[in-house]
Enzyme design. Structure first.
Site, short mmCIF file in Angstrom:
data_model
loop_
_atom_site.label_atom_id
_atom_site.label_comp_id
_atom_site.label_asym_id
_atom_site.label_seq_id
_atom_site.Cartn_x
_atom_site.Cartn_y
_atom_site.Cartn_z
N SER A 200 14.16 55.65 55.07
CA SER A 200 15.38 56.42 54.81
C SER A 200 16.47 56.10 55.83
CB SER A 200 15.11 57.92 54.93
OG SER A 200 14.08 58.29 54.12
N TRP A 201 16.12 56.28 57.09
CA TRP A 201 17.17 56.15 58.10
C TRP A 201 17.50 54.69 58.36
CZ3 TRP A 201 21.47 57.38 59.43
CH2 TRP A 201 21.97 57.51 60.72
N ARG A 222 7.43 45.75 52.61
CA ARG A 222 6.98 45.33 51.29
C ARG A 222 8.01 44.42 50.61
NH1 ARG A 222 5.96 48.80 47.54
NH2 ARG A 222 7.40 50.40 48.24
N GLY A 325 21.86 62.06 66.45
CA GLY A 325 22.86 63.06 66.07
C GLY A 325 22.51 63.67 64.73
N ALA A 329 19.93 61.25 56.38
CA ALA A 329 20.16 59.92 55.79
C ALA A 329 20.81 60.00 54.41
CB ALA A 329 18.84 59.16 55.72
N LYS A 380 14.34 69.04 68.32
CA LYS A 380 14.94 69.74 67.17
C LYS A 380 14.02 69.68 65.94
CE LYS A 380 16.16 66.14 64.52
NZ LYS A 380 15.89 65.90 63.13
N ASP A 433 22.41 68.14 65.98
CA ASP A 433 21.27 67.76 65.15
C ASP A 433 20.39 68.96 64.83
OD1 ASP A 433 19.75 66.05 63.72
OD2 ASP A 433 18.95 64.91 65.43
N SER A 443 16.22 68.15 55.17
CA SER A 443 15.36 67.85 56.32
C SER A 443 13.89 67.89 55.92
CB SER A 443 15.61 68.85 57.45
OG SER A 443 14.48 68.91 58.30
N ARG A 444 13.18 66.81 56.28
CA ARG A 444 11.75 66.78 55.99
C ARG A 444 11.00 67.76 56.88
NH1 ARG A 444 12.28 61.13 56.40
NH2 ARG A 444 13.05 61.76 58.42
N1 LIG Z 1 15.72 60.25 57.57
C1 LIG Z 1 16.66 60.72 58.36
O1 LIG Z 1 17.57 61.40 57.89
C2 LIG Z 1 16.64 60.42 59.81
C3 LIG Z 1 15.52 59.94 60.46
N2 LIG Z 1 15.54 59.69 61.78
C4 LIG Z 1 14.38 59.18 62.49
O2 LIG Z 1 14.16 57.83 62.07
C5 LIG Z 1 12.77 57.52 62.19
C6 LIG Z 1 12.30 56.94 60.87
O3 LIG Z 1 12.41 57.96 59.91
P1 LIG Z 1 12.71 57.71 58.40
O4 LIG Z 1 13.44 56.46 58.17
O5 LIG Z 1 13.32 58.93 57.91
O6 LIG Z 1 11.23 57.58 57.87
P2 LIG Z 1 10.74 57.05 56.47
O7 LIG Z 1 9.41 57.61 56.26
O8 LIG Z 1 11.78 57.28 55.44
O9 LIG Z 1 10.64 55.48 56.70
C7 LIG Z 1 9.74 54.93 57.64
C8 LIG Z 1 9.81 53.42 57.57
O10 LIG Z 1 8.96 52.87 58.54
C9 LIG Z 1 8.12 51.90 57.92
N3 LIG Z 1 6.86 51.80 58.66
C10 LIG Z 1 6.58 50.79 59.49
N4 LIG Z 1 5.34 50.93 59.98
C11 LIG Z 1 4.82 52.01 59.46
C12 LIG Z 1 3.57 52.62 59.58
N5 LIG Z 1 2.61 52.14 60.35
N6 LIG Z 1 3.39 53.77 58.91
C13 LIG Z 1 4.36 54.29 58.13
N7 LIG Z 1 5.57 53.73 57.96
C14 LIG Z 1 5.80 52.58 58.62
C15 LIG Z 1 7.99 52.37 56.49
O11 LIG Z 1 7.64 51.29 55.66
C16 LIG Z 1 9.37 52.87 56.21
O12 LIG Z 1 10.20 51.79 55.87
C17 LIG Z 1 12.07 58.83 62.57
O13 LIG Z 1 11.84 58.82 63.95
C18 LIG Z 1 13.07 59.90 62.20
O14 LIG Z 1 12.96 61.05 63.01
C19 LIG Z 1 16.68 59.87 62.51
C20 LIG Z 1 17.83 60.32 61.92
C21 LIG Z 1 17.89 60.64 60.54
O1 LIG Z 2 16.98 63.67 62.12
C1 LIG Z 2 17.39 64.01 61.04
C2 LIG Z 2 18.79 64.44 60.83
O2 LIG Z 2 19.57 64.18 61.94
C3 LIG Z 2 16.49 64.05 59.86
O3 LIG Z 2 15.70 65.16 59.96
P1 LIG Z 2 14.31 65.18 59.21
O4 LIG Z 2 13.47 64.11 59.82
O5 LIG Z 2 13.79 66.55 59.42
O6 LIG Z 2 14.61 64.90 57.76
#
Ligand SMILES: NC(=O)C1=CN([C@@H]2O[C@H](COP(=O)(O)OP(=O)(O)OC[C@H]3O[C@@H](n4cnc5c(N)ncnc54)[C@H](O)[C@@H]3O)[C@@H](O)[C@H]2O)C=CC1
Ligand SMILES: O=C(CO)COP(=O)(O)O
Length: 521
Positions: A200-201, A222, A325, A329, A380, A433, A443-444
């Site tokens: 996502s991010w 993938r 911040g 996403a 947070k 945040d 938010s997840r």
């Molecule tokens: N989604 C959001 O709105 C935001 C997320 N974040 C932070 O970004 C980081 C990533 O979060 P998201 O992108 O939301 O997560 P997500 O679950 O949407 O994506 C995770 C990504 O990491 C990859 N990945 C690589 N190795 C992995 C493994 N061993 N197991 C699982 N997935 C693996 C997945 O394939 C996937 O592309 C987290 O630390 C989150 O707190 C920060 C700001 C916003």
């Molecule tokens: O960090 C985030 C927004 O800034 C995303 O929050 P969640 O991981 O709870 O979806």
């Protein structure tokens, strides 16, 4: 279509991919010698001057292109270093266009920060628009270029839902660039960013960087995801409904992604960072800056993501930055406005990355307080779990506000004890945040908490959550940090106990409410 502004102009002329067209009319060179206005538009790899006797035209250029390009007013004589557009307004053409638009059913939009009345003929596909305040008019035919709708509703009134075809100002002539007076300017190559991964991010951050004009490649685990990004400009797994910039590419090969990268932008689940990075590290270039987007604490070590990066790669701290911040996403993918903090011990590095990810909808600030930014982002998530639980249990908005406020208090205590500046938790990476995550159904972490509050077990809530929920694993690691540093974090303590199955839901709420009375601080 009006005559194209082709000679000498780099195409496409702006990062959104639109071309722009000016129709030649009378000569204005003579007038320009005495009465001209000029702006110079610059972006990495391209530069163009717009010269007109009409200030409205140069103002318009600066406003419209200023979103993506640097547009500055300059002396008319000085714009010849790059391709040059000479332009004037044809009042007759404007009057005719204004009549056609206002007499037809039309909508009101905002373009280049000015009101725009737009009408579209369904049969021919021709779009006409006028900007009455500036006496500028536009006409577009189906083969023309695309005028994107405003990037986000909060900063401009809504344009019609579908993108409109953009013709360029009616009656504005184009001429070849007169003899150069300045030597050709050598321009820096675009910033190259490798974003790992395509979750996502990672996808949203890649879009931001690409929209900011960077050359971006995403590393996906993938091949279906990489193929989707390369061929259909969509991420089929995470945002199947959102178009990605055509310039954004993807690969499953870490070496190819990291080749020549100025930035390695990391966005994997925090608990997987160490293992992933160990595989990628050999391909990281000697000058590549690493930017962590992750908001978690490693459970076995209590390390923040930037510390894990330093440990695994050996890259010095002044080449490691964090971006944190209120950045849900999905909102960012929709082009909604957001801001964040880029923190790095070396402020120049933070500033450079700030420039690399600055768009009309994303406003990065800089900081040197990496500890404060990272802890704010990690804690947070735990507080959002608690707020989600309260929501799931129907405890009301007062309870949510209490958790957010006291959550900020315990975040600040820990962060300051660990070396953060006291102001940082009050900023975007802290309170900003916290508010976004605790308030948003996107938010997840909050959603996970709501599942618990509605009676699911941790295992059931985990099964119901497809994406990364950092707070679940980080709660215990943060509590360990609090204990090591002698800081009281009652909400985190209760959440860690609940997630480990040591206490039940009703005990969790009671544990917080029955704490001994104390002064507020
Ligand atoms: N989604 C959001 O709105 C935001 C997320 N974040 C932070 O970004 C980081 C990533 O979060 P998201 O992108 O939301 O997560 P997500 O679950 O949407 O994506 C995770 C990504 O990491 C990859 N990945 C690589 N190795 C992995 C493994 N061993 N197991 C699982 N997935 C693996 C997945 O394939 C996937 O592309 C987290 O630390 C989150 O707190 C920060 C700001 C916003
Ligand atoms: O960090 C985030 C927004 O800034 C995303 O929050 P969640 O991981 O709870 O979806």
């Amino acid at each position: 279509m009006a005559a194209g502004l082709r000679e000498g102009l780099p195409a496409p002329c702006c990062p959104c991919g639109c071309a722009w067209y000016f129709r030649p009319t009378a000569s204005i060179r003579e007038e320009l010698r005495t009465t001209g206005h000029a702006v110079r538009l610059e972006t990495a790899g391209a530069e163009v001057g717009v010269v007109s006797v009409e200030r409205a035209v140069t103002d318009w250029s600066a406003r419209y292109f200023g979103q993506w390009w640097k547009a500055v007013e300059v002396e008319p004589q000085s714009v010849c270093a790059g391709p040059l557009v000479l332009a004037e307004i044809d009042p007759g053409a404007y009057g005719e266009a204004a009549l056609a638009v206002t007499q037809a059913p039309h909508t009101s939009a905002v373009c280049a920060k000015a009101q725009l009345l737009v009408t579209r003929c369904e049969e021919s596909g021709v779009v006409r628009a006028v900007s009455p305040d500036q006496a500028l008019a536009y006409r577009s035919e189906p083969a023309g270029a695309i005028l994107p709708p405003p990037r986000h509703p909060a900063m401009s009134r809504p344009c019609p839902a579908r993108p409109i075809r953009w013709p360029g100002p009616v009656g504005i002539p184009t001429m070849a660039c007169p003899q150069r007076k300045d030597p050709p300017v050598s321009r820096p190559r675009p910033v190259r960013a490798a974003v790992f991964s395509a979750g996502s991010w990672g996808t949203a951050a890649a879009k931001i960087l690409a929209d900011a004009g960077s050359d971006v490649i995403v590393h996906a685990r993938r091949s279906e995801v990489a193929d989707g990004i390369n061929t259909r400009h969509r991420n089929p797994d995470y945002f199947p409904d959102v178009d990605l910039p055509a310039s954004l590419t993807a690969t499953t090969d870490p070496a190819a992604a990291l080749e020549g990268a100025d930035y390695l932008v990391l966005s994997v689940p925090a608990q997987t960072l160490r293992a992933n990075l160990a595989v990628w590290a050999p391909h990281i270039g000697p000058d590549t800056v690493i930017v962590s987007l992750m908001k978690g604490i490693e459970t076995d070590t209590g390390l923040r993501a930037s510390q894990v990066v330093a440990q695994v790669t050996g890259v010095p701290a002044d080449r490691i930055a964090v971006l944190s911040g209120p950045n849900l996403a999905r909102e960012i993918m929709a082009g909604r406005p957001a801001a964040a903090t880029v923190a790095c011990p070396d402020e120049d590095v933070a500033r450079r990355f700030q420039q690399a990810c600055r768009t009309s909808y994303f406003r990065p600030y800089t900081s040197t307080d990496v500890i404060g930014c990272e802890l704010g982002g990690a804690v947070k998530n735990v507080i959002a779990l608690a707020v989600g639980i309260a929501a799931g249990m129907g405890l009301g908005d007062n309870a949510a506000a209490v958790l957010i406020t006291r959550g900020l208090a315990e975040t600040t205590r820990l962060a300051v004890r660990m070396g953060a500046r006291p102001a940082t938790p009050a900023g975007l990476s802290g309170m900003g945040d916290l508010v976004a995550t605790c308030s948003s159904p996107l938010s997840r972490n909050r959603t996970f908490g709501a599942h618990l509050g509605q009676g699911m077990t941790v295992a059931e809530a985990t099964a119901a959550t497809r994406q990364t929920t950092e707070g679940v694993k980080s709660a215990t690691a943060i509590l360990d940090l609090a204990r090591v540093h002698g800081v009281e974090m009652p909400i985190t303590e209760v959440m860690a106990a609940l997630l480990q199955g040591k206490i039940a839901l009703d005990e969790a709420a009671a544990a917080l409410m029955q704490r001994p009375p104390r002064p507020e601080r």
